[in-house]
Design a protein around this motif. Structure first.
Motif, short mmCIF file in Angstrom:
data_model
loop_
_atom_site.label_atom_id
_atom_site.label_comp_id
_atom_site.label_asym_id
_atom_site.label_seq_id
_atom_site.Cartn_x
_atom_site.Cartn_y
_atom_site.Cartn_z
N ARG A 106 -2.18 -9.11 -12.47
CA ARG A 106 -1.94 -8.69 -14.44
C ARG A 106 -1.61 -8.76 -15.61
NH1 ARG A 106 -6.95 -6.74 -16.21
NH2 ARG A 106 -6.99 -5.77 -13.71
N ALA A 107 -0.73 -7.69 -14.51
CA ALA A 107 0.17 -6.56 -15.71
C ALA A 107 1.75 -7.62 -16.32
CB ALA A 107 1.13 -6.07 -14.82
N ASN A 108 1.71 -7.88 -17.56
CA ASN A 108 2.46 -7.64 -18.51
C ASN A 108 4.02 -7.24 -18.10
OD1 ASN A 108 3.69 -5.34 -19.05
ND2 ASN A 108 2.09 -5.17 -20.99
N LYS A 109 4.61 -8.42 -18.63
CA LYS A 109 6.03 -8.57 -18.47
C LYS A 109 6.77 -6.99 -18.55
CE LYS A 109 10.48 -10.73 -19.40
NZ LYS A 109 11.29 -11.63 -20.57
N GLU A 110 6.58 -6.11 -19.45
CA GLU A 110 6.78 -5.21 -19.58
C GLU A 110 6.38 -4.45 -18.36
OE1 GLU A 110 6.41 -1.07 -22.53
OE2 GLU A 110 5.96 -2.88 -23.31
N HIS A 111 5.47 -4.21 -17.70
CA HIS A 111 5.01 -2.98 -17.12
C HIS A 111 5.39 -3.39 -15.62
CE1 HIS A 111 1.15 -2.24 -19.13
NE2 HIS A 111 2.21 -1.58 -20.05
N SER A 120 12.95 0.16 -7.03
CA SER A 120 14.38 -0.37 -6.62
C SER A 120 15.24 1.40 -6.67
CB SER A 120 14.89 -1.33 -7.38
OG SER A 120 15.14 -0.68 -8.70
N GLY A 121 14.95 1.73 -7.48
CA GLY A 121 15.69 2.75 -7.22
C GLY A 121 15.69 3.90 -6.78
N ALA A 122 13.56 4.18 -5.98
CA ALA A 122 13.71 5.14 -4.71
C ALA A 122 14.03 4.01 -3.91
CB ALA A 122 11.62 4.74 -5.19
N ALA A 123 13.86 3.08 -3.36
CA ALA A 123 13.45 2.31 -1.91
C ALA A 123 15.29 2.00 -1.65
CB ALA A 123 12.76 1.46 -2.23
N ASN A 124 15.80 0.91 -2.71
CA ASN A 124 16.82 0.32 -2.01
C ASN A 124 17.87 0.26 -3.58
OD1 ASN A 124 18.90 -1.02 -1.44
ND2 ASN A 124 17.70 -2.63 -0.62
N PRO A 125 18.77 1.34 -3.96
CA PRO A 125 19.34 0.81 -4.91
C PRO A 125 20.38 -0.40 -4.42
CG PRO A 125 19.71 3.35 -3.98
CD PRO A 125 19.09 2.73 -3.28
N ALA A 126 19.93 -0.91 -3.64
CA ALA A 126 21.32 -1.91 -3.64
C ALA A 126 20.44 -3.24 -3.59
CB ALA A 126 21.95 -1.31 -1.96
N LEU A 127 19.45 -3.39 -4.23
CA LEU A 127 18.80 -4.39 -4.32
C LEU A 127 19.82 -5.55 -5.27
CD1 LEU A 127 14.98 -3.76 -4.64
CD2 LEU A 127 16.36 -5.15 -3.00
N PRO A 128 19.75 -6.69 -5.47
CA PRO A 128 20.05 -7.79 -6.29
C PRO A 128 20.15 -6.74 -7.69
CG PRO A 128 18.79 -9.05 -5.05
CD PRO A 128 18.80 -7.79 -4.42
N LEU A 129 20.28 -7.85 -8.55
CA LEU A 129 20.46 -7.35 -10.34
C LEU A 129 19.21 -8.13 -11.04
CD1 LEU A 129 20.73 -5.95 -12.36
CD2 LEU A 129 22.66 -7.37 -13.61
N LEU A 130 18.10 -7.98 -11.26
CA LEU A 130 17.46 -8.62 -12.11
C LEU A 130 17.44 -8.50 -13.30
CD1 LEU A 130 14.36 -10.12 -12.06
CD2 LEU A 130 13.36 -8.27 -11.78
N LYS A 131 17.65 -9.79 -14.09
CA LYS A 131 18.01 -9.68 -15.23
C LYS A 131 16.77 -9.33 -15.85
CE LYS A 131 21.13 -13.31 -14.73
NZ LYS A 131 21.85 -14.68 -15.28
N LYS A 132 17.14 -8.75 -17.36
CA LYS A 132 15.98 -9.11 -17.70
C LYS A 132 14.95 -9.68 -18.57
CE LYS A 132 16.93 -3.42 -18.77
NZ LYS A 132 16.31 -1.96 -20.37
N SER A 133 16.13 -10.51 -18.92
CA SER A 133 15.49 -11.91 -19.57
C SER A 133 15.20 -12.92 -18.94
CB SER A 133 16.69 -12.63 -19.96
OG SER A 133 17.43 -12.99 -19.25
N SER A 134 14.44 -12.14 -17.55
CA SER A 134 13.45 -13.22 -16.20
C SER A 134 12.26 -13.23 -17.00
CB SER A 134 13.23 -12.53 -15.10
OG SER A 134 14.83 -11.88 -14.74
N THR A 135 11.93 -14.64 -16.53
CA THR A 135 10.39 -15.23 -16.91
C THR A 135 9.49 -13.80 -15.50
OG1 THR A 135 10.26 -16.75 -15.53
CG2 THR A 135 11.11 -17.35 -17.90
N LYS A 136 8.20 -13.30 -16.62
CA LYS A 136 7.24 -12.72 -15.71
C LYS A 136 6.92 -13.68 -14.45
CE LYS A 136 2.29 -11.59 -15.52
NZ LYS A 136 1.46 -11.56 -16.28
#
Length: 781
Positions: A106-111, A120-136
């Motif tokens: 139920r969370a929106n895209k911004e959340h 990702s920053g706290a757990a694993n900085p090496a995670l693949p990049l997620l595009k901000k244009s990705s759909t929910k």
């Protein structure tokens, strides 16, 4: 102007919840466990602001809420109220898998993006990049794939974006709802819908008994009620799972079955059977796909055998049809195995000698004759081959029953589209008292509109003397009809969930009661009381009646099958059963033709706007056409009793001054209705003109229900590939005079020419009406 918002009384939700608890405590105390009583006591001891906050959350969708999104005027100190709820254990910090799944859904895209950044920053900085244009959905999938949503990450998100809380005591609360509603519920929405007038109370009874008085029975029923949405969730997501995941899910259900409680009432037993049958069908789906995927396991044959046994195991948990049919088919498909061959014979013998219903018996007989006695065709095929043909005007495509009713009435019959509704209405009106009014009626709250025991044999067993008393009325048709019409008048239009009020019901019922073979209706209604789930559907489409030489009605029942229709098993069973009981039953195959004698009324209207419910007609013209010639015409300006918008005046040339002295529509309605008659309603974009004419006539008390013919649709079919199918462009394309476009007479006259063009392209097959009548009558002899 926006509609005014409904102002709910103070503590509206809280009052309903308190009323619910009062009913549960007084009526269901004996079936409540200590934890349920503790929940009620805990809630009652809360400060009123905490009660208000919790109840408002209960009436929202979901389990997890941001406190800033659930602030209410009646809770001035939200922090204090939430503190009390946390202390009482009715709220908690989100931590369970169910909490996290609810938030993710139920969370929106911004959340969601904020969570990804934090986790990702706290757990694993090496995670693949997620595009901000990705759909929910893509972000949700990313979070699940990389396991970013944990109690720790959601707590971190909560600290930065607003405190979250999760509802607790949900299982206990769902049990309380179940006792009241008799089904799995998650809120008190029904009360709100009642108060808004959307779902009014049934009004059948004022005093209600407890749904359950035995605690173990209630708990078992609740357990199966909770399983139903779980299975529905699996079914909805089935195609998204790979084969291994599908099998794993089914194996998990197989293990869970070992812990299922024993059903202690008939309704719960049927729920268990339905769950097992559904699981068997899912297993067969998997078996089909796995058989095509030989690389799934090293030993594909062993895999298929294991899945076959899994399906059989599910079906064996259900003692009745349709699980019995699936079992028989699986045994037959694997009959090369001696154990399967023996099981096949045993299962078939059981179904023939002790069938659970007529559907099972007819299937078993047909299966035995086809598969074991090598009969070349099935009963269904034989029945279809015996069908005669009825030829209907193709204007009734998509309205087969209506077209057949029109045809039979032309042949002198009283004809009605009856289907299941006629039989359900006979059942409901004859048994109105045991269904809705007796003390034993299984209606347990104001929202229920049919007895809860109707789907099982409990309805008949609990009220057998009263039911048999009512069935005895059918021995004298005149007495039965008198009682049925008395009940019809007394209860007319009262909402219920057994039958609807067919407009021709008061005419059909006497015909059916007087025309049915002696003693047969009581038998059919008794079967419905004993097994309503299976015996309340599959009845033929039409009721036909003619007066006999003795002055009594002779009735016939007709099932229609057009191209593309299928005859379901329950329909075949019902048709053959009715025929065995002595009814004249026919199956009619439908073919289509175009009559050259059709009378068309080509209509165009100009209006004050585009909505028939709000706007009005300003100009109307109609041409009556037969054999391609105009044989009559009608036209008039109309005073719409409102100003015509300026842009419409510019479009049509019709001004307010022009219509000021024109007749009101009510002054031409009778003449227009007579002019139209029972012709075919033709227009360019027919739904627009038909909608306005029907609305205007309806306001004057003249109903309109005619076949429609759209020259836009038909020109597309007859002359495909044109750049435009607007009236103006088509007139240019085919050299049709259109000198005063957007005036009704000119546009209607141009539409007449389009109708001629369409008819010139249409292949007409002529069947003499006398030949059709002879064919139909012969089929009934």
């Amino acid at each position: 102007m926006a509609a005014p918002q409904l102002q709910l009384p103070p503590d509206y939700y809280l009052t309903h919840f308190r009323d619910l608890l009062a009913v549960l405590h007084s009526r269901y105390h004996s079936v409540l466990l200590p934890q349920h009583l503790q929940l009620i006591e805990t809630f009652q001891q809360l400060p009123i602001t905490a009660q208000r906050q919790w109840v408002r959350l209960l009436n929202r969708k979901g389990l997890v809420f941001a406190l800033k999104d659930v602030e209410y005027v009646e809770v001035p100190d939200q922090a204090a109220a939430v503190a009390k709820l946390l202390q009482a254990g009715l709220l908690d910090k989100p931590s369970s898998d169910e909490d996290l799944a609810d938030w993710l859904q139920r969370a929106n895209k911004e959340h969601l993006l904020a969570l990804v950044e934090l986790a990702s920053g706290a757990a694993n900085p090496a995670l693949p990049l997620l595009k901000k244009s990705s759909t929910k959905p893509q972000i949700q999938q990313y979070i699940e794939q990389h396991q970013l949503l944990t109690p720790a990450s959601i707590q971190l998100w909560s600290e930065q974006h607003g405190e979250l809380v999760a509802l607790r005591a949900q299982t206990e609360l769902q049990y309380l709802y179940f006792l009241y509603f008799g089904r799995f519920e998650t809120s008190l929405t029904a009360f709100t819908l009642r108060d808004l007038g959307i779902l009014p109370g049934s009004g059948f009874k004022q005093e209600f008994q407890a749904r359950y008085t035995d605690r173990d029975q209630a708990l078992a029923a609740f357990a199966y009620a909770r399983l139903k949405p779980e299975l529905q969730s699996l079914q909805q997501g089935w195609k998204s799972l790979d084969l291994l995941a599908q099998e794993a899910a089914l194996r998990q259900w197989q293990q869970q079955m070992l812990e299922w409680p024993e059903p202690l009432d008939e309704r719960t037993r049927l729920q268990r059977e339905a769950l097992c049958t559904a699981l068997g069908r899912l297993t067969e789906k998997l078996l089909t796909h796995a058989s095509a995927d030989v690389a799934l396991v090293d030993d594909a044959h062993r895999q298929r055998a294991a899945l076959t046994q899994l399906a059989i195991g599910f079906y064996q948990q259900s003692a009745s049809y349709p699980a019995s049919e699936r079992l028989l088919r699986l045994y037959y498909a694997n009959r090369s195995d001696p154990q399967m061959a023996e099981a096949l014979q045993q299962q078939l013998q059981q179904m023939l000698e002790n069938p659970s219903c007529d559907d099972e018996l007819w299937f078993a007989r047909d299966f035995a004759s086809r598969k074991l006695q090598q009969k070349p065709t099935s009963d269904l095929t034989d029945f279809l081959r015996s069908a005669a043909t009825i030829t209907l005007d193709e204007l009734y495509l998509g309205q087969t029953e209506r077209g057949a009713v029109h045809f039979y009435r032309q042949q002198g019959y009283q004809a009605f589209h009856a289907e299941n509704e006629l039989w359900l209405s006979l059942f409901g009106l004859l048994l109105w008292q045991p269904l809705f009014e007796s003390e034993q009626s299984a209606i347990y709250n104001e929202f229920e509109r049919r007895p809860r025991d109707l789907s099982s044999g409990e309805f008949y067993r609990r009220q057998q003397p009263l039911i048999e008393q009512q069935l005895a009325l059918l021995a004298d048709p005149a007495v039965a009809v008198k009682q049925l019409l008395k009940t019809y008048s007394a209860q007319f239009q009262k909402a219920n969930a057994v039958f609807s009020w067919h407009p021709d019901l008061a005419t059909m019922l006497p015909l059916l009661v007087h025309g049915a073979p002696a003693g047969v209706l009581a038998k059919i209604i008794r079967q419905m009381t004993q097994d309503f789930r299976r015996c309340s559907s599959g009845f033929p489409d039409l009721l036909l009646a003619r007066e006999s030489a003795a002055g009594t009605p002779e009735i016939q029942l007709v099932e229609l099958k057009a191209v593309g229709d299928s005859l379901r098993r329950n329909q075949l069973t019902r048709l053959m059963s009715l025929r065995e009981l002595g009814f004249a039953v026919s199956l009619m195959q439908v073919q289509w033709w175009q009559s050259p004698d059709r009378v068309y009324v080509v209509i165009d209207v100009e209006t004050t706007g585009g909505k028939a419910e709000n706007d009005r007609i300003t100009d109307i013209a109609a041409y009556k056409v037969q054999y391609g010639d105009i044989i009559d015409e009608f036209s008039s300006l109309v005073n719409p009793q409102r100003r015509i918008p300026y842009f419409i005046q510019k479009l049509t040339g019709i001004t307010n001054d022009m219509v000021a002295s024109a007749p009101l529509f009510s002054e031409i309605a009778a003449k227009l209705t007579e002019f139209i008659g029972d012709s075919i309603f033709v227009a360019h974009n027919v739904n627009f003109d038909y909608g306005f004419v029907r609305a205007e006539l309806g306001r004057c008390g003249y109903p309109l229900q005619l076949p429609k013919f759209c020259t836009v649709v038909q020109m597309r079919r007859a002359y495909p590939g044109l750049a435009s199918y607007s009236l103006g462009k088509l007139a240019q394309q085919f050299d049709i005079p259109l000198h005063n476009h957007h005036r009704a007479a000119a546009d209607a006259r141009a539409t007449v020419e389009l109708l001629k063009l369409i008819q010139a392209k249409t292949v007409v097959g002529v069947v003499e009406p006398e030949a059709m009548a002879d064919e139909v009558l012969e089929a009934h002899r």
